[in-house]
Design an enzyme around this catalytic site. Structure first.
Site, mmCIF file in Angstrom:
data_model
loop_
_atom_site.group_PDB
_atom_site.id
_atom_site.type_symbol
_atom_site.label_atom_id
_atom_site.label_comp_id
_atom_site.label_asym_id
_atom_site.label_seq_id
_atom_site.Cartn_x
_atom_site.Cartn_y
_atom_site.Cartn_z
ATOM 1 N N THR A 136 -19.404 3.950 29.294
ATOM 2 C CA THR A 136 -20.274 3.032 28.550
ATOM 3 C C THR A 136 -21.495 3.753 27.981
ATOM 4 O OG1 THR A 136 -19.586 1.106 29.844
ATOM 5 C CG2 THR A 136 -21.706 0.959 28.720
ATOM 6 N N THR A 165 -16.395 -0.384 24.963
ATOM 7 C CA THR A 165 -16.282 0.947 25.572
ATOM 8 C C THR A 165 -14.860 1.180 26.056
ATOM 9 O OG1 THR A 165 -18.603 1.056 26.281
ATOM 10 C CG2 THR A 165 -17.017 2.350 27.543
ATOM 11 N N SER A 196 -16.175 50.653 38.970
ATOM 12 C CA SER A 196 -16.810 50.756 40.280
ATOM 13 C C SER A 196 -18.253 51.210 40.139
ATOM 14 C CB SER A 196 -16.046 51.750 41.162
ATOM 15 O OG SER A 196 -16.732 51.984 42.379
#
Length: 475
Positions: A99, A138, A315
């Site tokens: 809504t 809605t 790394s």
């Protein structure tokens, strides 16, 4: 500052935005994720398209004046074009079945439409509920907008899928005749080529292209016009015929009415199928990424059949180490989309009675899954798959030395003989060909033909060779 009010009282609204009291209250009530509904790609645009189509339909029905219709349409177009982004601040997670999203659009479009007509931000001529939301609820706007959003997102995803399929197809063709050793249960199996290996992945992606087309067609069925619970209460005479015509005119997409509005509002099972397809793509991509990680493991103490392009150092402590970071990214995308699928499944199951009110969590997770896949497919293609390269000599050695080559011996002379050859080759660290010659099962010329890995990868050639030697040694 300007003022707006509802039954809870009066509030002040910043002049810089176009929303009203209902949007303001929603921002105060639902600030949990930091992600607004505006960030769900194509969602707000889809609602704005509905508002424009509804205005045109209501005008055609005689319920909305030309002046008001034109202003609403112009304001809707501006929203569709990406204007007023700061006026859509509501959190994607929200109570009320959407809504707040619907009213946010109603308020922004009404306020801007009034500004177009009167020069000031207000609801003096055009009201959010009376005019912009005319003939709507809605409960039909949001599920309709969700399907429209899904359609556009599937359209974009399809482009990414096709691009990825092309890159895989290029790999299939480039390495069509490069031998590798197949593996099952992480153990040596029989030879195949990288062309066949990549061809399997191409087959999957093409199946997913077909599935996306099917889902796009399902997206075209909308519950627009159902209003609150499916009875179409409050729509004007002729609206149900006009709304889909107008939507087609402004979107270019031939959306159509659900055959049963009550089903369309109460049941959200379509999103189970949609999310399942996104999960299928994501999990199979993740499986593919894991394959690449395994096949590229090493390079000096692993399988080392594939070389994955280096895109960054691997790394912080070991110089020269390169990690398969793009495949690892795809793994993580797969895990997230599986989680999204579970949330969608729960939201679909949790719908009660005549409306599923959990649509906000469905659209949030769907849009996230779409975005991850769309972007992930392109990254995977460009930064990994495109430049994958087999280590040809290593692959050839693995394929030629596997004890699984005894499978052909078993097919010709029986399982017992094949097992004897494989066991001796394994125990004495010899090739299958050496053992076959040592035991006098075949001569060198015959062994070269029978145990040629390139024969084994072809169903026609292998069946011909097996038949030939069965005839020779049938007695």
């Amino acid at each position: 500052m300007r003022k707006d009010s509802d039954f809870l009282g009066e509030v002040e609204i910043e002049d810089s935005v176009y929303y009203g009291v209902q949007t303001l209250r929603a921002t105060q009530n639902f600030a949990v994720s930091g992600v607004s509904h505006y960030e769900m790609q194509n969602y707000i645009k889809s609602v704005a398209l509905i508002k424009k189509a509804a205005a045109l339909a209501n005008h055609t029905c005689g319920a909305l004046s030309a002046k008001i219709c034109e202003a609403i349409c112009k304001a809707s177009d501006e929203v569709i074009d990406g204007k007023f982004a700061n006026s859509f601040p509501i959190d994607v997670f929200q109570g009320g079945g959407g809504t707040s999203t619907n009213m946010n659009l109603n308020e922004v479009i009404a306020c801007r439409a009034n500004e177009i007509l009167t020069g000031e931000k207000s609801y003096s001529v055009i009201h959010p509920n009376t005019h912009v939301n005319m003939g709507q609820s809605t409960n039909d706007v949001i599920p309709a907008a969700m399907k429209m959003t899904a359609y556009k997102n599937l359209e974009t995803l399809l482009k990414s899928v096709k691009y990825f399929t092309k890159i895989l197809t290029d790999k299939k063709d480039e390495y069509a005749d490069v031998l590798r050793l197949g593996r099952t249960c992480l153990q040596d199996a029989v030879p195949m080529t990288f062309g066949q290996y990549f061809g399997g992945h191409v087959g999957f992606m093409k199946r997913m292209e077909d599935k996306i087309h099917i889902l796009m067609d399902e997206c075209l069925e909308l519950p627009l016009g159902a209003t609150a619970i499916g009875t179409s209460l409050s729509v004007n005479d002729g609206y149900l015929d006009e709304i889909y015509k107008k939507l087609y005119e402004i979107s270019g997409v031939k959306f159509r009415s659900e055959t049963n509005f009550f089903d369309g509002l109460a049941n959200a099972d379509f999103y189970i199928s949609l999310s399942a397809t996104l999960k299928r793509i994501a999990t199979t991509l993740s499986k593919m990424a894991t394959d690449f990680r395994i096949l590229s493991s090493g390079p000096r103490a692993g399988i080392n059949e594939l070389t994955i392009p280096a895109v960054q150092p691997g790394s912080s402590i070991m110089p020269g180490k390169v990690n398969p970071v793009i495949p690892e990214l795809i793994n993580q995308i797969g895990y997230q989309i599986c989680g999204n699928d579970m949330a969608i499944t729960m939201a679909v199951e949790g719908g009660e009675l005549d409306l599923n009110v959990w649509e906000p969590v469905i659209i949030k997770n769907l849009c996230e899954s779409f975005k991850l896949l769309e972007n992930g497919l392109v990254l995977f293609a460009d930064k990994c798959v495109k430049d994958l390269a087999p280590n040809i000599e290593i692959c050839k050695a693995y394929a030629s030395n596997s004890t699984a080559l005894s499978t052909t011996i078993s097919s010709i002379f029986g399982y017992k003989v094949g097992t004897k050859v494989a066991r001796k080759a394994f125990d004495e660290n010899k090739s299958v060909k050496d053992v076959v010659l040592e035991l006098g099962i075949l001569n060198k010329e015959q062994a070269d033909e029978v145990l040629d890995p390139m024969v084994m990868i072809s169903p026609k050639r292998s069946s011909t060779v097996i038949k030939k030697y069965k005839e020779i040694y049938k007695n």
